[in-house]
Enzyme design. Sequence first.
Site, PDB file in Angstrom:
ATOM      1  N   HIS A   1      36.090  41.148  35.832  1.00 29.69           N
ATOM      2  CA  HIS A   1      37.181  40.449  36.996  1.00 29.69           C
ATOM      3  C   HIS A   1      37.202  38.936  37.415  1.00 29.69           C
ATOM      4  O   HIS A   1      36.209  38.701  38.060  1.00 29.69           O
ATOM      5  CB  HIS A   1      37.729  41.970  37.944  1.00 29.69           C
ATOM      6  CG  HIS A   1      38.915  41.193  39.040  1.00 29.69           C
ATOM      7  ND1 HIS A   1      40.462  41.586  38.654  1.00 29.69           N
ATOM      8  CD2 HIS A   1      39.249  40.688  40.029  1.00 29.69           C
ATOM      9  CE1 HIS A   1      41.003  40.828  39.415  1.00 29.69           C
ATOM     10  NE2 HIS A   1      40.430  40.201  40.015  1.00 29.69           N
TER      11      HIS A   1
ATOM     12  N   ASP B   1      48.087  49.671  46.864  1.00 32.34           N
ATOM     13  CA  ASP B   1      48.088  48.031  46.385  1.00 32.34           C
ATOM     14  C   ASP B   1      48.879  47.391  46.251  1.00 32.34           C
ATOM     15  O   ASP B   1      49.692  46.292  47.008  1.00 32.34           O
ATOM     16  CB  ASP B   1      47.048  47.837  45.730  1.00 32.34           C
ATOM     17  CG  ASP B   1      46.318  46.004  45.219  1.00 32.34           C
ATOM     18  OD1 ASP B   1      46.175  45.547  46.658  1.00 32.34           O
ATOM     19  OD2 ASP B   1      46.499  45.393  44.922  1.00 32.34           O
TER      20      ASP B   1
ATOM     21  N   ARG C   1      52.107  41.012  51.394  1.00 32.05           N
ATOM     22  CA  ARG C   1      51.440  40.064  51.921  1.00 32.05           C
ATOM     23  C   ARG C   1      52.503  38.380  51.137  1.00 32.05           C
ATOM     24  O   ARG C   1      51.921  37.494  51.700  1.00 32.05           O
ATOM     25  CB  ARG C   1      50.078  39.794  51.011  1.00 32.05           C
ATOM     26  CG  ARG C   1      49.182  41.085  51.784  1.00 32.05           C
ATOM     27  CD  ARG C   1      47.859  41.355  51.143  1.00 32.05           C
ATOM     28  NE  ARG C   1      47.067  40.670  50.904  1.00 32.05           N
ATOM     29  CZ  ARG C   1      46.181  40.571  49.557  1.00 32.05           C
ATOM     30  NH1 ARG C   1      46.329  41.342  49.377  1.00 32.05           N
ATOM     31  NH2 ARG C   1      45.534  39.282  49.758  1.00 32.05           N
TER      32      ARG C   1
ATOM     33  N   SER D   1      42.443  44.292  47.718  1.00 32.79           N
ATOM     34  CA  SER D   1      42.981  44.589  47.032  1.00 32.79           C
ATOM     35  C   SER D   1      42.209  44.702  45.457  1.00 32.79           C
ATOM     36  O   SER D   1      42.674  45.773  44.784  1.00 32.79           O
ATOM     37  CB  SER D   1      44.122  43.145  47.285  1.00 32.79           C
ATOM     38  OG  SER D   1      45.110  43.122  45.681  1.00 32.79           O
TER      39      SER D   1
ATOM     40  N   LYS E   1      41.296  48.632  43.011  1.00 37.25           N
ATOM     41  CA  LYS E   1      42.311  48.497  41.580  1.00 37.25           C
ATOM     42  C   LYS E   1      40.912  48.847  40.441  1.00 37.25           C
ATOM     43  O   LYS E   1      40.712  50.137  39.171  1.00 37.25           O
ATOM     44  CB  LYS E   1      43.287  47.634  40.875  1.00 37.25           C
ATOM     45  CG  LYS E   1      44.618  47.404  42.222  1.00 37.25           C
ATOM     46  CD  LYS E   1      44.846  45.996  41.574  1.00 37.25           C
ATOM     47  CE  LYS E   1      44.421  45.147  42.287  1.00 37.25           C
ATOM     48  NZ  LYS E   1      45.695  44.083  42.319  1.00 37.25           N
TER      49      LYS E   1
HETATM   50  N1  URA Z   1      44.079  39.323  43.126  1.00 36.63           N
HETATM   51  C1  URA Z   1      44.806  41.033  43.408  1.00 36.63           C
HETATM   52  O1  URA Z   1      44.771  41.469  42.846  1.00 36.63           O
HETATM   53  N2  URA Z   1      44.660  40.862  44.763  1.00 36.63           N
HETATM   54  C2  URA Z   1      44.827  39.553  45.853  1.00 36.63           C
HETATM   55  O2  URA Z   1      44.948  40.405  47.249  1.00 36.63           O
HETATM   56  C3  URA Z   1      44.397  38.380  45.322  1.00 36.63           C
HETATM   57  C4  URA Z   1      44.141  38.676  43.939  1.00 36.63           C
END
Ligand code: URA
Length: 430
Positions: free
Chosen positions: A83, A162, A169, A184, A188
């Site tokens: 990621h 999320d 947010r 967050s 995932k």
């Molecule tokens: N990417 C995400 O998936 N979540 C965040 O809070 C910031 C970047």
Amino acid sequence: MTDAVSLIRAKRDGQRLADDDIRWLFEAYARHEVADEQMSALLMAIYFRGLDRAELRTWTAAMIASGDRLDLSSVGRPTVDKHSTGGVGDKVSLILAPLVAACGAAVPQLSGRGLGHTGGTLDKLDSIPGFRSALTPDETLAVLASAGCVICAAGSGLAPADRRLYALRDVTGTVESIPLIASSIMSKKIAEGTSALVLDVKVGSGAFMTSYERARELAETMVALGEEHGVRTRALLTRMDVPLGRAVGNAVEVEESVQALQGHGPADLMEVTLALARQMLALAGIAGNTAGDPAAAIADGRALAAYRAMVRAQGGDPDAPLPQAAHTRVLPAPASGWLTGLDALKVGIAAWRLGAGRARKEDDVSASAGIICLAKPGEAVQAGQPLLELRADEPERFGPALAVLEGAAAVSDQGPPPPVSPVISEVGPA
Ligand code: URA
């Protein structure tokens, strides 16, 4: 038994949230018994007060429990994903997933779309004619089994809390919180079912985290969360002061990724990609022989073959011409000397204004808009020589893009700047 107002007050006043209270909160939020305005107030309290390590573990577990967790045990190869926290010209996933698959691991890459000045992997791949990034869980597993890698959208069943929290947010000024970003991203990735994960945490003007200290704290927090949830996790901190590679946009980044898989990638892009590949293969337990050597997998064409297999398995035609922009404009070098800087944030915003990125989740992006960096820092330039090539579908986009590029390039006559590696450091479990 608790209630939302008590939790907001407790966090506002700097107290810890108990595990049971966090679990209650997410269950009640899923039943719409906690209102969005209450969740927003709690997010703001967390923004100021933070979450300690144990709170964050429970918070993340509750986000994962809000949806499904994919079972990748049928894949029959070690699974490992990557990621990136996002950057300008960051097309690493397009090269890395097939590269690591070609070395023997399975790469389930469930990705997102770009927002703001950083591009999204799915937007780039969607510029390939026929490519489908929305797959069912069964299709995801089938592509993974046949091609060794899959890059597709995270389905709505993975960590659905999320999605709702991120939307809050985004409009309440609470994105930039390390525990909220870490939970967050990691909820995932953990829900996706990978056994191992390498994080590319970007630092610099074009990144989420502009300071090394905050980037390192984010990396350490995410590595700890991954390990606590049984996912072997490492992070690399990499520079994002300058666009990565030469292409910034969607189709232009696909084109550069294919060139990289053919062995012709720019040095900075290849250094980051190979460093991440080596970490991923080490975590997957595949390293140290020719089959597990990523440089060899590029040189002998296995990585390119894996990319073509993945694109075909997802409905795309790897041989189809990519969309081309109708209009181009060139930005000249402001002076003669050595290019010492090319501001990633300004280039990212310019590419976005040209149409390559979106301002709101619902917006469309242009497949062909973008920027080609004709020179990179460290290279000699002559005043007036083309420095950036801007591409757009509509000529009226050039004005706003050129305006933000004012001062983006720094040129010095003091000799070439010392070379700097784009890979800064590595973060493992504490
Ligand atoms: N990417 C995400 O998936 N979540 C965040 O809070 C910031 C970047």
